[in-house]
Design a protein around this motif. Structure first.
Motif, PDB file in Angstrom:
ATOM      1  N   ARG A  25      36.832  40.592  38.735  1.00 32.05           N
ATOM      2  CA  ARG A  25      35.694  41.243  38.078  1.00 32.05           C
ATOM      3  C   ARG A  25      35.822  41.181  36.558  1.00 32.05           C
ATOM      4  O   ARG A  25      34.834  41.000  35.837  1.00 32.05           O
ATOM      5  CB  ARG A  25      35.582  42.703  38.517  1.00 32.05           C
ATOM      6  CG  ARG A  25      34.976  42.923  39.885  1.00 32.05           C
ATOM      7  CD  ARG A  25      33.500  42.509  39.972  1.00 32.05           C
ATOM      8  NE  ARG A  25      33.325  41.092  40.177  1.00 32.05           N
ATOM      9  CZ  ARG A  25      32.198  40.422  39.964  1.00 32.05           C
ATOM     10  NH1 ARG A  25      31.140  41.059  39.495  1.00 32.05           N
ATOM     11  NH2 ARG A  25      32.110  39.131  40.192  1.00 32.05           N
ATOM     12  N   PRO A  77      33.069  38.926  45.818  1.00 32.83           N
ATOM     13  CA  PRO A  77      32.017  39.941  45.929  1.00 32.83           C
ATOM     14  C   PRO A  77      30.627  39.334  45.951  1.00 32.83           C
ATOM     15  O   PRO A  77      30.419  38.211  45.499  1.00 32.83           O
ATOM     16  CB  PRO A  77      32.211  40.766  44.651  1.00 32.83           C
ATOM     17  CG  PRO A  77      32.670  39.748  43.643  1.00 32.83           C
ATOM     18  CD  PRO A  77      33.530  38.766  44.419  1.00 32.83           C
ATOM     19  N   GLN A  78      29.693  40.102  46.472  1.00 29.32           N
ATOM     20  CA  GLN A  78      28.275  39.742  46.412  1.00 29.32           C
ATOM     21  C   GLN A  78      27.631  40.646  45.374  1.00 29.32           C
ATOM     22  O   GLN A  78      26.924  41.596  45.692  1.00 29.32           O
ATOM     23  CB  GLN A  78      27.628  39.926  47.794  1.00 29.32           C
ATOM     24  CG  GLN A  78      28.296  39.156  48.907  1.00 29.32           C
ATOM     25  CD  GLN A  78      28.199  37.654  48.720  1.00 29.32           C
ATOM     26  OE1 GLN A  78      27.151  37.125  48.367  1.00 29.32           O
ATOM     27  NE2 GLN A  78      29.308  36.967  48.939  1.00 29.32           N
ATOM     28  N   GLU A  79      27.898  40.379  44.108  1.00 27.29           N
ATOM     29  CA  GLU A  79      27.363  41.222  43.047  1.00 27.29           C
ATOM     30  C   GLU A  79      27.249  40.448  41.745  1.00 27.29           C
ATOM     31  O   GLU A  79      27.757  39.334  41.611  1.00 27.29           O
ATOM     32  CB  GLU A  79      28.232  42.473  42.858  1.00 27.29           C
ATOM     33  CG  GLU A  79      29.688  42.203  42.498  1.00 27.29           C
ATOM     34  CD  GLU A  79      30.482  43.492  42.320  1.00 27.29           C
ATOM     35  OE1 GLU A  79      30.346  44.115  41.254  1.00 27.29           O
ATOM     36  OE2 GLU A  79      31.228  43.879  43.242  1.00 27.29           O
ATOM     37  N   GLU A  82      28.170  37.071  38.862  1.00 24.90           N
ATOM     38  CA  GLU A  82      28.795  36.289  39.914  1.00 24.90           C
ATOM     39  C   GLU A  82      30.200  35.864  39.495  1.00 24.90           C
ATOM     40  O   GLU A  82      30.515  35.800  38.301  1.00 24.90           O
ATOM     41  CB  GLU A  82      27.943  35.054  40.214  1.00 24.90           C
ATOM     42  CG  GLU A  82      26.585  35.390  40.810  1.00 24.90           C
ATOM     43  CD  GLU A  82      25.779  34.141  41.114  1.00 24.90           C
ATOM     44  OE1 GLU A  82      26.220  33.031  40.721  1.00 24.90           O
ATOM     45  OE2 GLU A  82      24.707  34.274  41.746  1.00 24.90           O
ATOM     46  N   VAL A 579      33.984  46.429  48.738  1.00 28.44           N
ATOM     47  CA  VAL A 579      32.938  47.412  48.450  1.00 28.44           C
ATOM     48  C   VAL A 579      33.402  48.858  48.618  1.00 28.44           C
ATOM     49  O   VAL A 579      32.845  49.751  47.970  1.00 28.44           O
ATOM     50  CB  VAL A 579      31.702  47.160  49.345  1.00 28.44           C
ATOM     51  CG1 VAL A 579      31.090  45.808  49.031  1.00 28.44           C
ATOM     52  CG2 VAL A 579      32.045  47.247  50.824  1.00 28.44           C
ATOM     53  N   SER A 585      34.614  47.118  39.558  1.00 28.23           N
ATOM     54  CA  SER A 585      33.425  46.623  38.857  1.00 28.23           C
ATOM     55  C   SER A 585      33.114  47.456  37.619  1.00 28.23           C
ATOM     56  O   SER A 585      32.850  46.907  36.544  1.00 28.23           O
ATOM     57  CB  SER A 585      32.227  46.602  39.811  1.00 28.23           C
ATOM     58  OG  SER A 585      32.444  45.694  40.864  1.00 28.23           O
TER      59      SER A 585
END
Length: 601
Positions: A25, A77-79, A82, A579, A585
């Motif tokens: 992140r 991650p899917q956030e 990217e 998550v 994050s």
């Protein structure tokens, strides 16, 4: 863009999965912010396996397998922003690239922790290569012993190979993702001794070295019959050259190597084994009928703290009753009307039992007793109860009423986490949950793969493993060795006691030396709930961004926690989840913001 003379230095202490996720992140944020030079990321991982850590180190035996199916493992991650790498394979995709060939249903299988570690290290290497020369990444195979505040930020002290000499590093920011070592303060230096030097082993990992001194002449007592017990039992058998032969029935037969201990006695307070499960469980998302935040807060009332026994537990009971009877009604071809009204459900259940008096009447206490779900069933001994659990697990939650009920907590635990986190319940409720329910819910919800349960059964049937003393025996220390005695029968003696439990923190005394030093410096403090009394949660206090709270109640803005050290402030830090309780994050975004402010100051 102009840069300051000294680089901005960030330290991540503990680079297992959580440290890897935090690093990912941070690099993503720095890439988004177009931050080029002037940043150093210092990574401290004492095992040397960056990305994997001790739990997933790739030099451990293959027989130590996950209780987490392959499809749930994804380091990416899917956030937004990217990831800053071009290749982001999940675990199944990585396995499929020639690592496992001609394998059917890879997604629902359980891999070894060794294999998961190899994947995590692969992902770490992708990130390290992507950073190139613009951001300096410094790896330290070292143990961090202390972190103090200084005039220029933080002073980090560390040593190599557990040496007595501390080296120092001045840093701007620290994130601690130190895993189970965070709460190993009560383990004395004996934890480093093997069985040739002591008659007890207080911690079993890494099993290859910790258990290496146990000879075939010794008798062993294992405290705890959870996941760590299974690892220990397999290390002393399969790890000694024994072979599990799979029979046509699907069961296992154990073939001795002759190097196993003479006898293994396993026991715990409850004597109840963990409920095994197949990799197919949990494929579909479960939507609760009764156990919702809205219903819990409605019960508590506006402005009131949630009480576990009054507001949470009744809705959990209602949810597992609903799941159990959904299966049983269907089996009897009886309509079960879905209703969010508890009274409507209870009336349907009462009417059902009048029609089918021979069907088992389910209650929560049945989940904590070693008995089958059949009318007038007697309590089973530990071995026969484990056999019963395997049968139910193989049927699965779509057929077995027991498994339908047992899988509920894993499906609703995120909702509970939102209620629980940051002292969301009264102090008394936190205490009740920790002492009376946490262990029970872990036992029924997060058990081993069916294969491992079958291996334990095979060891017991071979006679190497003795489960006759499994339920809360009396253990006494003798001049030489130990004594174990059940409620009835004669006592037996064994030579070596192995504690097969993972250290958990009840209070400050359980903290690691690093955390204790930081507490004594005043930059962190124990998390205490003050609501209808006081209760220490066992972890350092943090705010909702994971930042440490100091002794005077103020935020220590440049020290944060993520993962196991936050257990207590939040619930169930799933080691591999991207998550669950994700502080990485927000932490990375805050660092980018600080760096940008410093650049343009």
């Amino acid at each position: 863009m102009e840069f300051w003379e000294q680089p901005y230095k960030v330290a991540i202490v503990g680079v297992g999965p959580k440290g890897l996720y935090a690093m990912e992140r941070l690099l993503a944020e720095l890439n988004k912010g177009n931050v080029g030079t002037g940043v150093e990321i210092h990574l401290f991982e004492k095992t040397g396996f960056f990305g994997a850590g001790a739990t997933y180190c790739p030099n451990q035996p293959e027989y130590l397998i996950m209780n987490y199916p392959n499809r749930k493992i994804n380091a990416w991650p899917q956030e937004i922003p990217e990831p800053c790498v071009n290749e982001t394979p999940n675990f199944v995709e990585w396995l499929s690239k020639g690592v496992i060939e001609n394998e059917i249903n890879i997604a629902d299988k359980f891999s070894s922790r060794k294999k998961v570690g190899e994947y995590l290290i692969y992902c770490f290497d992708l990130l390290q290569r992507q950073s190139g020369n613009t951001i300096k990444i410094v790896k330290h195979v070292a143990k961090v012993n202390d972190i103090k505040e200084c005039s220029e930020g933080l002073l980090l002290k560390y040593s190599i190979d557990d040496g007595d000499y501390d080296m120092t590093l001045q840093i701007d920011e620290a994130l601690l993702t130190t895993g189970h070592t965070s709460f190993m303060g009560k383990l004395s230096s004996k934890s480093c001794l093997d069985s040739t030097q002591s008659d007890s082993i207080p911690y079993v990992y890494p099993v290859a070295s910790k258990l290496s001194g146990i000879s075939e002449r010794l008798t062993i007592g294992i405290k705890g019959i959870g996941l760590t017990f299974i690892d220990t039992a397999l290390a002393l058998t399969e790890g000694r050259g024994g072979i599990f032969k799979k029979l046509s029935t699907g069961e296992f037969q154990y073939l001795r190597s002759g190097r196993e201990p003479e006898k293994i006695y396993a026991f715990s307070r409850s004597g109840l084994p963990m409920v095994p499960r197949s990799g197919a469980e949990g494929q579909e998302r479960y939507r609760p009928i009764y156990f919702t935040k809205e219903n819990i807060y409605k019960r508590a009332g506006i402005g009131n703290k949630v009480k576990f026994s009054e507001h949470v537990l009744p809705l959990y009971i209602a949810e597992i009753q609903y799941r159990y009877y959904s299966i049983i009604f269907e089996k009897n071809r009886t309509a079960f009307t879905i209703s969010d009204n508890l009274r409507t459900m209870k009336l349907q259940i009462e009417h059902f039992h009048k029609l089918y008096p021979n069907e088992y009447r389910f209650t929560l206490k049945d989940m904590v007793m070693s008995k089958s779900f059949s009318v007038d069933s007697l309590e089973l001994d530990t071995l026969n109860y484990l056999k019963y659990l395997v049968i139910e697990a193989e049927m699965g939650s779509n057929i077995s009423g027991f498994m339908a009920a047992a899988t509920i907590w894993a499906n609703i635990s995120e909702t509970f986490n939102e209620i629980f986190s940051f002292s969301g319940m009264t102090s008394q409720s936190h205490h009740i949950f920790d002492k009376e329910y946490r262990s029970m819910l872990n036992r029924i919800s997060y058990g081993p793969p069916i294969e491992n349960a079958k291996k334990i059964i095979a060891l017991a049937e071979t006679g190497i493993l003795d489960l006759d003393y499994a339920k809360n025996p009396n253990i006494k220390k003798l001049d030489r060795g130990w004594s174990i005695q059940a409620l009835v029968g004669k006592p037996q003696q064994f030579d070596l006691l192995v504690d097969a439990r993972i250290p958990k923190s009840n209070n400050f005394d359980d903290w690691s030396p690093l955390l204790k030093h930081m507490k004594n410096e005043g930059i962190i403090r124990p998390y205490i709930v003050n609501s209808e009394g006081s209760y220490e949660l066992g972890c350092p206090e943090i705010d909702k961004q994971g930042r440490a709270i100091g002794k005077n109640g103020g935020v220590t803005h440049n020290i944060s926690f993520y993962g196991t050290p936050t257990e207590g402030a939040v619930y169930d830090n799933d080691t591999l989840s991207r998550v669950r309780n994700n502080f990485a994050s927000s932490w990375a975004a805050q660092i980018l913001n600080k760096i940008q402010k410093r650049e343009f100051a």
